[in-house]
Design an enzyme around this catalytic site. Structure first.
Site, PDB file in Angstrom:
ATOM      1  N   ASP B  94       0.490 -14.812  20.024  1.00  0.00           N
ATOM      2  CA  ASP B  94       0.654 -13.706  20.979  1.00  0.00           C
ATOM      3  C   ASP B  94      -0.231 -12.713  20.528  1.00  0.00           C
ATOM      4  O   ASP B  94      -0.389 -12.416  19.228  1.00  0.00           O
ATOM      5  CB  ASP B  94       2.165 -13.164  20.650  1.00  0.00           C
ATOM      6  CG  ASP B  94       2.349 -11.738  21.334  1.00  0.00           C
ATOM      7  OD1 ASP B  94       1.589 -11.430  22.194  1.00  0.00           O
ATOM      8  OD2 ASP B  94       3.439 -11.195  20.935  1.00  0.00           O
ATOM      9  N   ASP B  96      -1.401  -9.142  20.638  1.00  0.00           N
ATOM     10  CA  ASP B  96      -0.815  -7.920  21.484  1.00  0.00           C
ATOM     11  C   ASP B  96      -2.018  -6.891  21.123  1.00  0.00           C
ATOM     12  O   ASP B  96      -2.658  -6.428  20.193  1.00  0.00           O
ATOM     13  CB  ASP B  96       0.011  -7.273  20.382  1.00  0.00           C
ATOM     14  CG  ASP B  96       0.730  -5.912  21.049  1.00  0.00           C
ATOM     15  OD1 ASP B  96       0.208  -5.140  21.955  1.00  0.00           O
ATOM     16  OD2 ASP B  96       1.677  -5.535  20.424  1.00  0.00           O
ATOM     17  N   ASP B 300       0.363 -11.854  16.467  1.00  0.00           N
ATOM     18  CA  ASP B 300       1.888 -11.666  15.837  1.00  0.00           C
ATOM     19  C   ASP B 300       2.314 -12.928  15.136  1.00  0.00           C
ATOM     20  O   ASP B 300       2.754 -13.821  15.816  1.00  0.00           O
ATOM     21  CB  ASP B 300       2.518 -11.115  17.079  1.00  0.00           C
ATOM     22  CG  ASP B 300       3.966 -10.629  16.480  1.00  0.00           C
ATOM     23  OD1 ASP B 300       4.219 -11.006  15.274  1.00  0.00           O
ATOM     24  OD2 ASP B 300       4.848 -10.029  17.208  1.00  0.00           O
TER      25      ASP B 300
END
Lengths: 347, 395
Positions: B94, B96, B300
């Site tokens: 992930d 971000d 993440d």
């Protein structure tokens, strides 16, 4: 009784835990009763030396007559199993794994690619289902990333972290020493499970072997390093219970798991002595080292800072979290015990 | 239900009714756990579907705010966590964009007081109600998206070079826009059996966390980077193994993994021709740490490591933006403000607290500051999902 060595005998003498060791014994055509014969006392003595070395935490490094080494290994296993002391199974298995490690280092350092490929086949592929590629030109070994991680995550040191390795096209590059160290603990488990799986009728053991069994049992009971702890795990959060279970089964928890257990136990009010007790079942247990490390965590050594129990988030990141519904709303494993969540679990 | 939420929910229902073909059936659907958030904030988990049609029927019926699916494969996906029987899990990363700290953020991000909903200039105390509970609302622009794409490329390159994950093989690697402010990279295949500890190692590898030059270089045996003879390994206080004194590392741009990457970066960015780095510094004053910061991937860690997490399902809407999580077939040309916006065009009257200039479906809106405006439903939903707009009814 004992026949001459065949071509494989030296290989099996070095690595007697290989699956065909039992077949080899059939070839040797021996039976346990024959060890009442005083002429075989030298083999029994050799077997006892192996067990004694394990009890004292040293490696039995003799490699004389291959057949005798193989039989002495099996007799040593029988002796260890007959003591019924589970901690000794692990201790003996670790010592024998270290012995195998010693021979593996020698064998994988040889110039012969055939020898090296043979070892990689019989030990790594057949025993562990791990394909290791030997790159002779660069004198390095290549192991698939996922296989490397399967074993390296049990190690404590930054040296073993993937980020400190050369990783290329899905393979980790290792030297011979590292590729062997990677599987040594698993070798220990294989040997320990072989011992555990043996069915021994102590009443039918030949007298010379039974005498050694009794002597070892007495030695082990006198040695405080072998005392077995039992603990009421009902009060502890699942992450701690999992580590305690691993230790109780003689397993080898990771460094981070040990730090979690020790800091947790100290945080809920246990003394250094009580925390040290918990680690007695670990196969690599050493009373002095354990005490030093626990005292360090308790802030009694080094920079005199007491280490806090890691938060649940950190425990999760370390892959040690076994969250249950009783854990909801707590941020640190210590809160589980302080808030009495274990009562909910019982109710 | 609040009228604004009602309008957004209707828009979501319309989306699921008209665009159900976008919803991606994960492989081995019957082994996955599904869950969703309702618009009232409650969560439903431990669901299982035998087919994509069952799932679509639920989405049209329930109209969830967010829909999730496990990255894990379970024997019994509907049971409680301890009894699910974990069989493996896709490897998910992930990225971000907020965590990449885009420099343009201060030009377009909005800060709202959580209590009185007034807009603020920065993450400070609310002047109106004195509350210190401030909500940071990122409103990504093209620059932000490009920053995210660069991070995805960095990740894909390392995965390909070091882990042999072929990013051109769609059966193995899928890159998705998250539906709000980031990208998700899903990996199937040989790494699905990694446990949490192993995934943590992969995360640390990609983010170069815990990299100790001395260990890495010494383990690299001869040909590549090595520590020169006579060097001392520890700094004065013996605190940081990377802050070694009198160490020279031989750069090897042909080396593999981090050694090669760091070497190539330093050699490409230094003025001198020396192949050594002395005392962890190179000619223009940057350090290996700076090189690692540029080269490592910011992901993440929790998402990758936690195998039991349920994760946004591809083809569903993100309630933080009303944009959809969609696959990026061509990362370079992908434009989330066109390619992930599926809400209808009919116009609504809105009150907008604050919004920077933004573009959706090729149309530019704003900036707005505490004003009424007639805007298309997709623009309204975009702002309403971020808490920046409410519906104005005729009454």
């Amino acid at each position: 009784m004992i026949s001459n060595s065949n071509n494989n005998s030296r290989l099996i003498a070095k690595y007697p835990f290989l699956s065909n060791a039992a077949d080899y014994l059939k070839v040797l055509n021996y039976s346990l009763e024959e060890f009442n014969d005083p002429s075989l006392a030298n083999i029994i003595d050799k077997a006892s030396k192996r067990v004694l070395a394990a009890i004292n935490g040293i490696v039995y490094d003799e490699l004389e007559d291959a057949d005798i080494e193989i039989v002495s290994f099996l007799l040593a296993c029988i002796m260890v199993r007959a003591t019924k002391v589970k901690n000794l199974y692990k201790r003996f298995a670790l010592a024998e794994a270290k012995r195998a490690e010693m021979f593996l280092i020698q064998d994988l350092s040889k110039d012969s690619k055939i020898t090296i490929d043979n070892i990689l086949r019989v030990i790594f592929r057949d025993l562990f289902n791990v394909d290791v590629i030997y790159d002779k030109d660069n004198a390095l070994f290549k192991i698939r990333v996922e296989d490397y991680l399967r074993y390296s995550t049990n190690f404590h040191d930054g040296y073993w972290r993937l980020v400190n390795r050369i990783v290329h096209k899905g393979y980790v590059h290792l030297n011979s020493k590292d590729v062997i160290r990677l599987i040594r603990d698993e070798l220990m488990l294989i040997i320990a499970s072989k011992i555990e799986g043996m069915s021994i009728d102590e009443g039918r053991l030949p007298e010379p072997i039974a005498k050694y069994v009794n002597a070892f049992r007495a030695m082990v009971y006198e040695n405080k390093e072998f005392s077995v702890f039992r603990i009421d795990k009902g009060r502890y959060p699942p992450c701690i219970v999992n580590i305690l279970n691993t230790l109780e089964q003689g397993g080898n928890p990771s460094h981070t798991a040990r730090v979690l257990l020790a800091t947790y136990m100290l945080a809920i009010g246990n003394s250094v002595d009580e925390v040290c007790e918990l680690f007695k079942n670990a196969p690599d247990y050493n009373a002095n080292i354990t005490r030093y490390q626990v005292e360090h965590l308790a802030g009694l050594r080094g920079n005199m800072v007491r280490y806090a129990c890691p938060s649940c988030e950190k425990v999760m990141l370390q892959g040690l979290c076994y969250k249950s519904k009783e854990c909801e709303g707590i941020k640190n494993p210590v809160q589980f015990t302080i808030k009495g969540r274990y009562e909910q679990r019982d109710g | 239900m609040d009228e604004t939420i009602n309008i957004v929910r209707q828009a979501f229902r319309e989306f699921y009714y008209n665009n159900y073909n976008l919803i991606e059936a994960p492989n081995a659907i019957e082994e996955r756990e599904f869950g969703y958030f309702k618009f009232d904030g409650t969560m439903v988990r431990h669901l299982s579907f035998k087919s994509i049609n069952e799932l679509i029927a639920l989405l049209i019926r329930e109209v969830p705010a967010d829909v999730y699916c496990s990255s894990a494969y379970y024997s019994y996906p509907t049971r409680v966590m301890q009894e699910k029987g974990l069989k493996g899990a896709d490897l998910i990363f992930d990225i971000d964009i907020k965590e990449l700290k885009p420099q343009c953020a201060e030009r377009h991000d909005v800060y709202l007081c959580s209590i009185c909903k007034s807009s603020l200039q920065s993450n400070s105390t609310c002047e109106k109600c004195n509350s210190s509970s401030i909500k940071h609302i990122p409103i990504p622009c093209n620059e932000c998206i490009n920053l995210g794409k660069s991070e995805v490329r960095k990740l894909l390159n390392i995965l390909e070079d070091d882990f042999a994950i072929d990013s051109s093989n769609k059966d193995e690697v899928c890159v998705y826009f998250s539906g709000n402010n980031g990208f998700h990279v899903h990996i199937k295949g040989r790494y699905t059996n990694l446990d949490s500890n192993a995934r943590a190692e992969v995360v640390n590898y990609l983010s170069a966390k815990g990299l100790v030059y001395d260990i890495l270089f010494k383990s690299n045996r001869g040909k590549e980077v090595r520590v020169l003879k006579g060097s001392s390994y520890k700094d004065k206080d013996n605190k940081n193994p990377n802050h070694a004194t009198n160490i020279k590392f031989l750069l090897n741009p042909d080396g593999y993994g981090w050694v090669g990457r760091v070497s190539r970066y330093i050699l490409n960015n230094r003025r001198g021709k020396s192949k050594y780095i002395n005392n962890n510094y190179y000619a223009d004053g940057n350090t290996i740490d700076d090189a690692l910061l540029k080269l490592s991937v910011r992901i993440d860690p929790n998402v990758t490591i936690d195998m039991h997490r349920i994760f946004r399902l591809a083809g569903t809407l993100n309630s933080k933006s009303s944009l959809a999580k969609v696959i990026c077939d061509d990362l370079n040309s992908f434009n989330p403000f066109n390619d992930a916006c599926f809400i209808s065009d009919r116009e609504v009257n809105a009150y907008i607290i604050k919004a920077p200039r933004f573009t959706l479906k090729g149309n530019t809106f704003g900036p707005f500051m505490e004003e009424h405006a007639k805007i298309p439903l997709y623009a309204f939903c975009y702002l309403a999902c971020k808490g920046l707009a409410s519906i104005v009814t005729d009454e």
